[in-house]
Each structure stands twice: as C-alpha cells, then as structure tokens.
Design a protein around this motif. Structure first.
Motif, short mmCIF file in Angstrom:
data_model
loop_
_atom_site.label_atom_id
_atom_site.label_comp_id
_atom_site.label_asym_id
_atom_site.label_seq_id
_atom_site.Cartn_x
_atom_site.Cartn_y
_atom_site.Cartn_z
N ILE A 60 4.68 -24.05 -25.56
CA ILE A 60 6.11 -24.37 -25.55
C ILE A 60 6.80 -23.73 -26.75
CG2 ILE A 60 5.91 -26.54 -24.29
CD1 ILE A 60 6.13 -28.03 -26.93
N LYS A 61 8.11 -23.62 -26.63
CA LYS A 61 8.94 -23.10 -27.70
C LYS A 61 9.65 -24.30 -28.33
CE LYS A 61 10.92 -19.15 -27.01
NZ LYS A 61 10.37 -18.20 -27.93
N ILE A 62 9.64 -24.34 -29.67
CA ILE A 62 10.25 -25.44 -30.42
C ILE A 62 11.39 -24.90 -31.26
CG2 ILE A 62 9.86 -27.19 -32.22
CD1 ILE A 62 8.38 -27.90 -29.73
N GLY A 63 12.55 -25.52 -31.15
CA GLY A 63 13.69 -25.18 -32.00
C GLY A 63 13.67 -26.06 -33.24
N LEU A 64 13.94 -25.47 -34.40
CA LEU A 64 13.95 -26.20 -35.67
C LEU A 64 15.38 -26.26 -36.18
CD1 LEU A 64 10.88 -24.37 -37.19
CD2 LEU A 64 10.90 -26.69 -36.28
N SER A 65 15.81 -27.44 -36.63
CA SER A 65 17.18 -27.57 -37.11
C SER A 65 17.30 -28.70 -38.12
CB SER A 65 18.13 -27.82 -35.94
OG SER A 65 17.81 -29.04 -35.30
N GLY A 116 20.60 -36.91 -43.76
CA GLY A 116 20.53 -36.02 -42.62
C GLY A 116 19.19 -36.16 -41.94
N ALA A 117 18.82 -35.17 -41.18
CA ALA A 117 17.54 -35.18 -40.48
C ALA A 117 17.07 -33.75 -40.26
CB ALA A 117 17.68 -35.89 -39.13
N ILE A 118 15.76 -33.61 -40.23
CA ILE A 118 15.13 -32.35 -39.85
C ILE A 118 14.53 -32.60 -38.47
CG2 ILE A 118 13.17 -30.84 -40.31
CD1 ILE A 118 13.79 -31.15 -43.28
N SER A 119 14.89 -31.76 -37.51
CA SER A 119 14.51 -32.00 -36.12
C SER A 119 13.70 -30.87 -35.52
CB SER A 119 15.76 -32.21 -35.26
OG SER A 119 16.49 -33.31 -35.72
N ALA A 120 12.80 -31.25 -34.63
CA ALA A 120 12.06 -30.32 -33.79
C ALA A 120 12.45 -30.63 -32.35
CB ALA A 120 10.56 -30.47 -33.99
N THR A 121 12.89 -29.61 -31.62
CA THR A 121 13.37 -29.81 -30.25
C THR A 121 12.62 -28.87 -29.31
OG1 THR A 121 15.57 -30.27 -31.15
CG2 THR A 121 15.43 -29.83 -28.80
N SER A 122 12.03 -29.44 -28.26
CA SER A 122 11.37 -28.58 -27.28
C SER A 122 12.45 -27.88 -26.47
CB SER A 122 10.46 -29.39 -26.36
OG SER A 122 11.21 -30.24 -25.54
N LYS A 123 12.20 -26.60 -26.21
CA LYS A 123 13.16 -25.82 -25.44
C LYS A 123 12.59 -25.65 -24.03
CE LYS A 123 15.49 -23.61 -29.10
NZ LYS A 123 16.66 -22.82 -29.12
N PRO A 124 13.37 -26.01 -23.01
CA PRO A 124 12.87 -25.87 -21.64
C PRO A 124 12.61 -24.41 -21.29
CG PRO A 124 15.12 -26.73 -21.65
CD PRO A 124 14.70 -26.54 -23.07
N SER A 133 19.22 -27.20 -6.73
CA SER A 133 19.55 -27.82 -8.01
C SER A 133 18.30 -27.95 -8.87
CB SER A 133 20.20 -29.19 -7.80
OG SER A 133 19.25 -30.09 -7.33
N GLN A 134 18.52 -27.92 -10.19
CA GLN A 134 17.42 -28.00 -11.14
C GLN A 134 17.77 -28.99 -12.24
OE1 GLN A 134 16.37 -24.29 -12.85
NE2 GLN A 134 16.43 -23.19 -10.93
N ALA A 135 16.74 -29.52 -12.85
CA ALA A 135 16.94 -30.37 -14.03
C ALA A 135 15.96 -29.91 -15.10
CB ALA A 135 16.68 -31.83 -13.68
N LEU A 136 16.49 -29.53 -16.26
CA LEU A 136 15.65 -29.09 -17.37
C LEU A 136 15.72 -30.16 -18.45
CD1 LEU A 136 16.74 -25.36 -17.54
CD2 LEU A 136 14.72 -26.30 -16.46
N LEU A 137 14.56 -30.57 -18.94
CA LEU A 137 14.50 -31.62 -19.95
C LEU A 137 14.11 -31.04 -21.29
CD1 LEU A 137 12.65 -34.43 -17.97
CD2 LEU A 137 15.08 -34.23 -18.43
N SER A 138 14.62 -31.65 -22.33
CA SER A 138 14.30 -31.26 -23.69
C SER A 138 13.98 -32.52 -24.47
CB SER A 138 15.50 -30.54 -24.29
OG SER A 138 15.26 -30.18 -25.60
N GLN A 139 13.04 -32.42 -25.41
CA GLN A 139 12.68 -33.55 -26.26
C GLN A 139 13.08 -33.21 -27.69
OE1 GLN A 139 8.49 -34.04 -25.89
NE2 GLN A 139 8.55 -34.28 -23.70
N LYS A 140 13.56 -34.21 -28.42
CA LYS A 140 13.96 -33.99 -29.80
C LYS A 140 13.36 -35.07 -30.68
CE LYS A 140 18.10 -33.25 -32.55
NZ LYS A 140 19.55 -33.13 -32.50
N ILE A 141 12.68 -34.64 -31.74
CA ILE A 141 12.08 -35.56 -32.69
C ILE A 141 12.71 -35.29 -34.05
CG2 ILE A 141 9.93 -36.34 -33.74
CD1 ILE A 141 9.90 -36.70 -30.74
N GLY A 142 13.33 -36.29 -34.62
CA GLY A 142 13.99 -36.13 -35.91
C GLY A 142 13.22 -36.82 -37.03
#
Length: 153
Positions: A60-65, A116-124, A133-142
């Motif tokens: 998976i690809k994880i976004g950092l923010s 604030g928070a440092i977050s990792a978010t899974s990118k669909p 129709s489609q549904a894409l889910l993302s998870q975010k952990i702060g």
C-alpha cells in the motif's frame, strides 16, 4: 415445545461460537504514543521516529502529513535519506517502515503551547475507469503532538 426450545438453544450456541472465533482485521497502524516537546527553542530541529505498520495482504501507499499548529513545521524523511523530504511512502504487505519526522521550530515563533498531529493515511489504489459506481476507502491514523516553545535552555 421441547423441539422449539432445542432449536433456539442450538442457534444461540452456534451464534455464540461464531462470535468467539477470532477474525482478521486488515489495516494500517502507527505507534500512538503522544509526542511531547517541552521547552522547545526557536530555530531548533527535533527528530521523532515514526513507525507505520501495514497488516494488509497487499502493498500500500501511505501519505504522511502534519496538522494543526505544527503543520508547516514538519518534514518527513526516509531513514537512509535525510536530504530529500517525502510526503508518501510504499509499504510491503505485512511489513512496517520507519520514517523520521523532523520538526523545526520557526525562528519567529512566540512562546506558547502548540498542538497538532502527525498522520499516516492509506491511499486507495487507483482502479480502471468504469461506468459502475465505486467506493474507495482510506484509513487515517494520527499521533498527537504538543510543543511548548520557551526561552529556557
């Protein structure tokens, strides 16, 4: 009546057994211990190691923010590359990855407490275009961050 009671007991027993079975959960994770920096000095860098887990069965690809008061203070780096900041990383199935979060307190920042928070978010994953129709889910952990800027050394 006795047959009905036996059926009800059997159904309840089967449902109880099914609920007791462990079920697998696929997700991302991050160590969630809060980051607390007291007496931070202006112009200083503070480094925190971020561990991101992938319990899924695929890469998976994880976004950092960073968010909140500190969103412009944080840059992320791979452990083996401290010159090139990253905003997303790839994690193999069932693996974890360490990333450095470097928090730089701005030179002009007034004394005070900043949250604030440092977050990792899974990118669909991207899918081929379709007319269905489609549904894409993302998870975010702060991970919560509290920084107290002061003049104390």
């Amino acid at each position: 009546m006795k047959k009905l009671l036996n059926k009800v007991i059997s159904i309840v027993a089967i449902l109880s057994f099914c609920l007791a079975l462990p079920s697998g959960v696929l997700a991302i994770g991050q160590i969630s211990k809060p980051i607390v920096i007291k007496d931070a000095l202006r112009g200083q860098d503070y480094q925190e190691e971020i561990t991101v887990f992938n319990t899924e069965k695929s890469n998976i690809k994880i976004g950092l923010s960073a968010e909140g008061d500190i969103k412009d203070w944080v840059k992320f780096y791979r452990l083996n590359d401290v010159k090139n900041p990253v905003s997303e990383i790839d994690i193999n199935a069932g693996a974890n990855l360490l990333v450095n979060a470097v928090i730089r307190i701005p030179d002009s920042q007034p004394n005070g407490e900043y949250k604030g928070a440092i977050s990792a978010t899974s990118k669909p994953t991207e899918t081929a275009s379709t007319t269905e129709s489609q549904a894409l889910l993302s998870q975010k952990i702060g991970r919560p961050v509290t920084i107290t800027v002061s003049d104390k050394e």
